[in-house]
Design an enzyme around this catalytic site. Structure first.
Site: not given
Length: 308
Positions: A57, A160, A208-209, A217
């Site tokens: 990162y 996943n 998770p979002l 939004k």
């Protein structure tokens, strides 16, 4: 805040963690140390105690922000998870490094960047099955566990629905799985979660979002800046997902509950999930994320619940 054990690690984590990919500069914002401090201070005030990061990162940039913060706080208050396997070249570009000597160098660099003597959870980061299937790598990492540099090993799955690596987790002494899981992507329920439960592996649910799409939004037609990783997503697929989000918001989310909090709580309903690790750009988003733990969907009857 509610707390759960991360499987057989025994680590007692807040059910909400802090994902920190954004600190590396690939989510449309470059952070300052003071901004990171404010986010992590707010997280601690909300009862959050887990930080998830990675060496790639921003070429240890995210780790360095966290390390600077930890030197001025109590390291023992935090569960620090990071990852290995890549080298950051520039935004959205990495090289892959999985030889034991390369990973050992990454580990030492991560420890230096985080300014800590140990990493609580050290995770293989999206490795291929070929890269994973390397006894020399796991033997070396076992030695680092014995030396105290690492407390627990984990696997951050590349896909996943990866049954090969999940099945082999206990064999290579990994005690936790990290996997993409959210209301828009439920694949882990079919294979990864049952295999994790069989082995008592902790599960960290990342994204998770759904890259922020489940925050409520963003509407169909949205565009993202070139320095935002979401600008690289397939536009047609994004439009499809955002239309689905609108349907979910209309039919599944209670009117008095923010969609982002609902989406995190939705993940935490599953008995396999230990913690969710949403990203955040502001202290206000941290508070919103933390509020998910108060929703009735996040039950104290969870098999890994810890009374505090």
């Amino acid at each position: 805040m509610k707390y759960r054990k991360i499987g057989k690690t025994g680590l007692e984590s807040s059910v909400i963690g802090v994902g920190t990919w954004q600190f590396g500069g690939e989510w449309g914002k470059n952070f300052t140390q003071s901004e990171v401090d404010a986010i992590l201070d707010t997280a601690q005030e909300q009862g959050i105690n887990l930080i998830d990061t990675a060496e790639c990162y921003g070429d240890h940039l995210s780790e360095s922000f966290i390390g600077d913060y930890l030197t001025r706080r109590n390291r023992e208050d935090w569960i620090v998870a990071t990852k290995f396997g890549h080298h950051f070249i520039e935004n959205f570009e990495r090289t892959r490094h999985w030889k034991p000597d390369e990973v050992l160098k990454q580990l030492d660099h991560s420890l230096k960047s985080l300014q800590t003597d140990y990493i609580d959870l050290y995770q293989a980061h999206s490795c291929s099955d070929e890269e994973f299937d390397n006894d020399d790598l796991w033997t070396m990492l076992d030695k680092q566990v014995q030396a105290g540099k690492i407390r627990h090993l984990g696997i951050s799955l590349r896909t996943n629905d990866d049954t090969f690596q999940t099945k082999a987790a206990s064999d290579i002494h990994a005690e936790a799985i990290q996997v993409v899981y959210n209301r828009l992507d439920r694949k882990p329920e079919d294979t990864v979660f049952p295999l994790s439960e069989e082995q008592n592996l902790g599960v960290l649910a990342r994204v998770p979002l759904a890259s922020g799409y489940l925050s409520g939004k963003y509407k169909p037609g949205v565009t993202f800046k070139k320095d935002d990783v979401r600008s690289r997503h397939n536009q047609q697929e994004t439009e499809k997902l955002l239309r689905l989000v609108q349907e979910i918001e209309q039919h599944e989310v209670p009117k008095d509950v923010p969609m982002s909090a609902w989406a995190l709580a939705w993940c935490l309903k599953h008995p396999a999930v230990s913690v969710v690790i949403p990203g955040c750009k502001t202290p206000e988003q941290v508070i919103s994320n933390a509020s998910a733990a108060d929703l009735d969907m996040v039950s104290s009857d969870h098999p890994h619940h810890v009374n505090r």
